[in-house]
Design an enzyme around this catalytic site. Sequence first.
Site, PDB file in Angstrom:
ATOM      1  N   GLY A  36       0.843  -1.205   0.000  1.00  0.00           N
ATOM      2  CA  GLY A  36       0.000   0.000   0.000  1.00  0.00           C
ATOM      3  C   GLY A  36       0.873   1.248   0.000  1.00  0.00           C
ATOM      4  O   GLY A  36       0.560   2.242  -0.642  1.00  0.00           O
ATOM      5  N   TRP A  41       2.049   1.909  -3.393  1.00  0.00           N
ATOM      6  CA  TRP A  41       0.987   2.467  -4.238  1.00  0.00           C
ATOM      7  C   TRP A  41       0.991   4.004  -4.154  1.00  0.00           C
ATOM      8  O   TRP A  41       0.718   4.690  -5.135  1.00  0.00           O
ATOM      9  CB  TRP A  41      -0.377   1.929  -3.785  1.00  0.00           C
ATOM     10  CG  TRP A  41      -1.532   2.475  -4.594  1.00  0.00           C
ATOM     11  CD1 TRP A  41      -2.025   1.977  -5.760  1.00  0.00           C
ATOM     12  CD2 TRP A  41      -2.333   3.630  -4.289  1.00  0.00           C
ATOM     13  NE1 TRP A  41      -3.068   2.742  -6.206  1.00  0.00           N
ATOM     14  CE2 TRP A  41      -3.282   3.768  -5.318  1.00  0.00           C
ATOM     15  CE3 TRP A  41      -2.327   4.562  -3.252  1.00  0.00           C
ATOM     16  CZ2 TRP A  41      -4.220   4.784  -5.341  1.00  0.00           C
ATOM     17  CZ3 TRP A  41      -3.263   5.588  -3.276  1.00  0.00           C
ATOM     18  CH2 TRP A  41      -4.202   5.693  -4.307  1.00  0.00           C
ATOM     19  N   HIS A  42       1.313   4.523  -2.952  1.00  0.00           N
ATOM     20  CA  HIS A  42       1.259   5.971  -2.765  1.00  0.00           C
ATOM     21  C   HIS A  42       2.343   6.717  -3.533  1.00  0.00           C
ATOM     22  O   HIS A  42       2.206   7.895  -3.827  1.00  0.00           O
ATOM     23  CB  HIS A  42       1.373   6.328  -1.276  1.00  0.00           C
ATOM     24  CG  HIS A  42       0.100   6.104  -0.538  1.00  0.00           C
ATOM     25  ND1 HIS A  42      -0.251   4.871  -0.051  1.00  0.00           N
ATOM     26  CD2 HIS A  42      -0.918   6.940  -0.215  1.00  0.00           C
ATOM     27  CE1 HIS A  42      -1.427   4.965   0.545  1.00  0.00           C
ATOM     28  NE2 HIS A  42      -1.858   6.203   0.452  1.00  0.00           N
ATOM     29  N   GLY A  43       3.432   6.059  -3.830  1.00  0.00           N
ATOM     30  CA  GLY A  43       4.497   6.742  -4.563  1.00  0.00           C
ATOM     31  C   GLY A  43       5.613   5.775  -4.881  1.00  0.00           C
ATOM     32  O   GLY A  43       5.872   4.848  -4.120  1.00  0.00           O
TER      33      GLY A  43
END
Lengths: 641, 452
Positions: free
Chosen positions: A418, A421-423
């Site tokens: 996760g 996923w953010h960066g």
Amino acid sequence: MDFIRHILGFNADSPLLFTQFYFWAFFALVYALFALLMSIQPSAFSHQKLHLRNVYLLFVSWFFYYKTSGLFLLILAFVTLSDWLIAQRIQHSAFRNQKTAWLVLSVIIDLGLLAYFKYAYFFTNMVNDLFGTGFQVFDIFAYVGNGFAKAGRFSVDTIVLPVGISFFIFQVISYTADVYRGRIQPVKNILDFGFYVSFFPQLVAGPIVRAEEFIPQLYKPFRLSRRLFGVAVFWILNGLAKKIIMSDYLAVNIIDRVFDNPLLFSGFENLFALFAYSLQVYADFSGYTDIAIGVAMLMGFYLPMNFNSPYKSQSPQEFWRRWHMSLGRWLKTYLYIPLGGNRKIGFGTYFWLSLIAFVSAALTGWWWIVLVIGSLLLVIGVIDYQWKKSITNHQSPITNRQKLLYSNLNSFITQVLGGLWHGASWNFIIWGGINGIGMIVEKIWRKMNWHIRFASMTLLTFGLCATDYYTNLPAWRLFAVWAAIVWAGTAIRYVYWLITMDKKVNHQLSVINAKLGQAWAIIQTFTFITFTRLFFRSSSNLDPATANEVAWATAKNMVNQIGGAWNNAIIPEFLWEYRWVVAMFIAGMIIHWLPTNWKRRYRLWFSSMPLWLMVVAVCVAIVVIYQFVTADMQPFIYFQF
Amino acid sequence: MRPHQVLLFIIAVMVCLGTLCFVLPERVTIGDKTLRWPTMAEVLGVETSAISSQLSEETENPVDTVIPEYRDTGIPEISKNPETPVDTVLPEAPKPQPVAQDVPKVNVDSTTDSRVYLAAFYSALGEAGTHKVRVLHYGDSQIEEDRMTQQIREKLQAHYGGSGAGLLPLAQTIPSRTVRQRLKMNGRTITPQQGPRRYIVYGPKRDQRKDGKYGVMGQVAMMNDSLVKGSEALTAICTPLDGRLRYEIMRVFADSSIACEQSGDTVRLNGRGAVYGLSQESSTGVIVDNIPMRGCLGLVFTKMDSAQLATFYREENVRLIIMQFGGNAIPFNETPSTIRSIVHGLREQVRTIKAYAPEASILFIGPSDMLQQTDGEWQTYPMIPYMDRLLRKMALEEHIAYFSLYQWMGGSGSMKRWQEVGLAGNDGIHFYRSGARKAGNAVAEWILSGTY
């Protein structure tokens, strides 16, 4: 002619943002035609009318995306087509294996595109770091594009990230997976499906809408009660205020300055900026989705809630149920549960943990990580095997111990992925990892009895204070101070527990104790989440390798300043000079922490206003918000020399 | 509600807000606060022609703005520089930025190559093979962490020899990119804040001392200043982070009451008195010292002990003094008269330094482009072009060299482009390391290309 080109053409410097006048002018025009379409009579044609509405909004959404991302619209159209076709194939496949093969193909296409556009630099850097190679990214789409257009029109040396790709890719995966699992029927009309994928309010920054939540709405007539209309207007204003007052104002006047140059500021200023950043990230992201929810409601579509006052959480686990809820639900459904959830650990769990260990070790050069995690996995494997054997022998259900182990391992992997996923940089993976560890530690902590809690906290605090004294490094000082604060809270609660253990406690006292306990848990969770934010920030205008370096240096420098460059004498000076900024932060936190029923009450009060009064209220609110857009900047003052 | 009712609501709000554009003045001042509301032209984005004409007037005036001598180190070179990431190609020219109308014109002689005033330094460089030639780089926060100085040092040492990072403070309150410093007190590692009391000439009053004895770096650490603290035996460990910075000798500038003992990168200090700094250097070649003064306007040299400065400049053969100031005047001084008085103050400082170091050449580096948010838009501070020209005028009149960082960057609005390509930070003031590297290289090349 230029004016029309400006209005209709793509310009990377002027995307359609909710905070700009152009978007609202665009929305007003879109809505005018929308209202016209919806007023077509008679109701006998209601089915065609809905279809017309959906097609109209699809093209509007595509225009919106074109204005924001240009020719990347083709990528959006491509995934729409591929997942629509594959979902049809899945539905018509007679055998399970066939269905699975189609699903795998879809996931490979979707994640392949995401990996290519979002993670090409990250993976290239990783391979170069690991093997000492000197690979460069190559934009295959630009290369192909140059074949069609004038050569040299697109640069092949850089890969540009299409706006919102992380969101719409996750949406199409959820659709295909839900069709595979038989949760929904595939959408017959590709235009309807396209509308679901590209609905413009949530296209760029979520919420990530799952097919089963949204697709049924495509076939329902427009319905917006008077009160819901008021609520929609409230969400839009609320979002604008959050985005412009709480996010942009704080960012420009303190947060960006400190994060850019932590060494220019004292420990207290760094600490304040870090907490303000926590509020800013929330206000920015949730503000945007509030507007999306409000805008969608005005068109009769209902998007899921994405943030539920996350800083009211009493544990990291609860935080992840309140923060970016649509992503949390997505990860739970399509990653955590397939990994085994709290029911089992399987190949996926071992694979991901081994990979995380290997890559971390290779990049840091600390090969002991592989040894430690490898041994741990071996032990876990043996224990798990024994447990499974006993279950087979005695047909006993899964024990709580098993659940705890399985859920911790799988949720740790979910957090790390996760984070990615953010960066696409290491700091986001570290951020995910810290969140995962925090969640596990807190879960174990809650299961401890008070004697063990107090004893372990005492031991930890003593150890950290000794390490701090011995090393005198700011990072250890920070840990030691935090541990001492947590220890003090634990000690008070432990003493209270000892005193009241065998006695009948006055009801009022126990209520006060429970409330204080909640407040304490909220503050500790907020502090923990805030410190994880040290790794959450990345400069988008830097190339990924530099962004990694800068993110790491920023985190290190901020910790050094907070733990080392503390100067009490300048705190009052700072608070006075930055009084407006400080006041905004405090006001933001107070509003955030208001009881839910208060918020509901003022929301209802607003939504029940007479319409003329609502018009006045909206105008006043916009005038106030505009003052923050144009507010004079806080002068650059140095306190630390 | 039906869609057409919602539409009516939206129209009503837009009409009301639009009416306000006509009814309300652009600015209403209540006390010290200003309420703003845009005009209809601003909302529709058609109000740019007036600004464009103002800007073209500024940039097309050859007398005022063209500074030809370092055009060739300008922006177009950026993408060719091997240190620049491949993707760091600057976008198109910035949008015109408004220029304050009430800023007076400054007539500057643009034909003179101000490097003629570095002649003494250039001739001193010829002796660098046998002597030490020292360059002091004073500046504000833009040069902290050895930014910009590092590139000037690298280039000068590559051409004329010399090694070492030069002057270092006893306690490194701001980490440097080139030398890592640690401090131990009585054997235990301490943070700079736990070390000896620091006095700084550019700090607040509570950190200043009356006798002006700050040493050449403008900061001094007082060992065993307080009787309560007892005896402090300090160990400073200064490790160069780059092999090219290996030095020949490490020196300590301190009162004679301080006993020093050196081994490798470590210096042990004992006694009571002032420590003005350490230095890692070579016995010949060029030594370039980075002396950052956070938040400083540059008006501090007259407050420093003249004998100390003059002695250091003479004994250490200081042949170039770089003064990089002006940026801190900008956010607080919005009127031409205050800017004029600050430039006047800087002129006094230049004269003072000239008197202390008659052998040395002086190079003044003006402020970079700086941005502020005005009416929601990031724009160049209106006083920057004015200050830049005043500084150049002052420099030519005082016969010192001048490098306009502002013009070199590309003038008004260039900081915005620097931000877009990752060369400068979000605060609109400070360079990122990549930007500082670029600017440092440009200054170094400009100096070197004047050696004929």
